[in-house]
Scaffold this motif. Sequence first.
Motif, PDB file in Angstrom:
ATOM      1  N   TYR A   1       0.774  -1.020  -0.011  1.00  0.00           N
ATOM      2  CA  TYR A   1       0.057   0.126  -0.250  1.00  0.00           C
ATOM      3  C   TYR A   1       0.771   1.152  -0.055  1.00  0.00           C
ATOM      4  O   TYR A   1       0.524   2.083  -0.863  1.00  0.00           O
ATOM      5  CB  TYR A   1      -0.972   0.104   1.043  1.00  0.00           C
ATOM      6  N   TYR A   2       1.900   1.149   0.897  1.00  0.00           N
ATOM      7  CA  TYR A   2       2.629   2.633   1.089  1.00  0.00           C
ATOM      8  C   TYR A   2       3.546   2.667  -0.155  1.00  0.00           C
ATOM      9  O   TYR A   2       3.806   3.715  -0.627  1.00  0.00           O
ATOM     10  CB  TYR A   2       3.259   2.507   2.329  1.00  0.00           C
ATOM     11  N   GLN A   3       3.987   1.516  -0.612  1.00  0.00           N
ATOM     12  CA  GLN A   3       4.949   1.782  -2.049  1.00  0.00           C
ATOM     13  C   GLN A   3       4.014   1.748  -3.050  1.00  0.00           C
ATOM     14  O   GLN A   3       4.550   2.852  -3.833  1.00  0.00           O
ATOM     15  CB  GLN A   3       5.648   0.569  -1.865  1.00  0.00           C
ATOM     16  N   LYS A   4       3.169   1.330  -3.644  1.00  0.00           N
ATOM     17  CA  LYS A   4       2.393   1.323  -4.773  1.00  0.00           C
ATOM     18  C   LYS A   4       0.982   2.164  -4.710  1.00  0.00           C
ATOM     19  O   LYS A   4       0.555   2.591  -6.079  1.00  0.00           O
ATOM     20  CB  LYS A   4       2.113  -0.031  -5.380  1.00  0.00           C
ATOM     21  N   THR A   5       0.333   1.973  -3.658  1.00  0.00           N
ATOM     22  CA  THR A   5      -0.858   2.561  -3.900  1.00  0.00           C
ATOM     23  C   THR A   5      -1.013   4.185  -3.433  1.00  0.00           C
ATOM     24  O   THR A   5      -1.635   5.085  -3.673  1.00  0.00           O
ATOM     25  CB  THR A   5      -2.153   1.885  -2.914  1.00  0.00           C
ATOM     26  N   SER A   6      -0.005   4.444  -2.331  1.00  0.00           N
ATOM     27  CA  SER A   6      -0.303   5.665  -1.739  1.00  0.00           C
ATOM     28  C   SER A   6       0.066   7.013  -2.679  1.00  0.00           C
ATOM     29  O   SER A   6      -0.437   8.008  -2.433  1.00  0.00           O
ATOM     30  CB  SER A   6       0.582   5.933  -0.456  1.00  0.00           C
ATOM     31  N   PRO A   7       1.065   6.502  -3.862  1.00  0.00           N
ATOM     32  CA  PRO A   7       1.331   7.673  -4.587  1.00  0.00           C
ATOM     33  C   PRO A   7      -0.121   8.140  -5.456  1.00  0.00           C
ATOM     34  O   PRO A   7      -0.338   9.425  -5.788  1.00  0.00           O
ATOM     35  CB  PRO A   7       2.038   7.117  -5.787  1.00  0.00           C
ATOM     36  N   LEU A   8      -1.072   7.384  -5.230  1.00  0.00           N
ATOM     37  CA  LEU A   8      -2.535   7.889  -5.900  1.00  0.00           C
ATOM     38  C   LEU A   8      -2.983   9.034  -4.935  1.00  0.00           C
ATOM     39  O   LEU A   8      -3.888   9.723  -5.652  1.00  0.00           O
ATOM     40  CB  LEU A   8      -3.301   6.526  -5.716  1.00  0.00           C
ATOM     41  N   ILE A   9      -2.725   9.306  -3.830  1.00  0.00           N
ATOM     42  CA  ILE A   9      -3.086  10.407  -2.866  1.00  0.00           C
ATOM     43  C   ILE A   9      -2.634  11.770  -3.778  1.00  0.00           C
ATOM     44  O   ILE A   9      -3.305  12.550  -3.787  1.00  0.00           O
ATOM     45  CB  ILE A   9      -2.786  10.174  -1.723  1.00  0.00           C
ATOM     46  N   GLY A  10      -1.484  11.637  -4.183  1.00  0.00           N
ATOM     47  CA  GLY A  10      -0.898  13.034  -4.974  1.00  0.00           C
ATOM     48  C   GLY A  10      -1.364  13.008  -6.141  1.00  0.00           C
ATOM     49  O   GLY A  10      -1.708  14.108  -6.592  1.00  0.00           O
ATOM     50  N   TYR A  11      -1.972  11.907  -6.866  1.00  0.00           N
ATOM     51  CA  TYR A  11      -2.241  11.842  -8.188  1.00  0.00           C
ATOM     52  C   TYR A  11      -3.718  12.436  -8.021  1.00  0.00           C
ATOM     53  O   TYR A  11      -4.005  13.350  -9.018  1.00  0.00           O
ATOM     54  CB  TYR A  11      -2.279  10.341  -8.569  1.00  0.00           C
TER      55      TYR A  11
END
Length: 215
Positions: free
Chosen positions: A175-185
């Motif tokens: 989650y923290y590596q691959k999914t959390s960048p979606l927050i910025g996106y």
Amino acid sequence: MTNIILLGPPGAGKGTQARILVERRGMVQLSTGDMLRAAQSSGTEMGLKVAAVMAAGQLVTDDIVIGLIEEQLAKGGSGFIFDGFPRTLPQADALGALLEGRGDRLDAVIEMKVDPDALVARITGRFTCGNCGEVYHDQTKPTARPGVCDVCGSTDLRRRADDNEESLRKRLFEYYQKTSPLIGYYYAKGALRPVDGMAEPEVVAAEIAKILGPA
Ligand code: AMP
């Protein structure tokens, strides 16, 4: 009608909130995790292929989950809750393209903010009713009668194979590596709507209802 994403780590309460939105607003929950588990229990080739990956807490490949979502969207309808999808940037791009292709759009991305320290306890104690989907927890929400669902009376109470501490650590890492960048996106797209996922489910539901406006 409104289309939303519920975004947050495992144990943030996405499934619980999705159930509330389905019940109160007639929205349609699209959970890739549920679809993959269904494929496993019906023993399809794809289900068998992803079983080990899921049990280890890793993400399955983008093409599989994008294909599952594409299939569901092709059936038509609107008012979707994307629960556990997208989980990577390519999945987010694919979802944008799929919605655009059907003349639809994403209205909000609800970011369920939680304290990572709370997640292990939340996940390792949880179980659900295999019949009606009600979610329980050993400490915070046990059934009134042991082994019997309060809502539908079923005795088919289940724990997920990946709801153990070892798989959970891997799921959190993913989650923290691959999914959390979606927050910025989604922030950059002006779609991000954070809510306090540590609050009681009804309080979170009220926050989400406020964001979505009248049903
Ligand atoms: P969930 O029920 O959302 O916690 O998902 C359970 C497991 O299914 C995850 O740990 C992944 O192995 C897999 N999975 C579900 N959704 C996705 C997705 N969007 N992308 C990749 N893997 C997924």
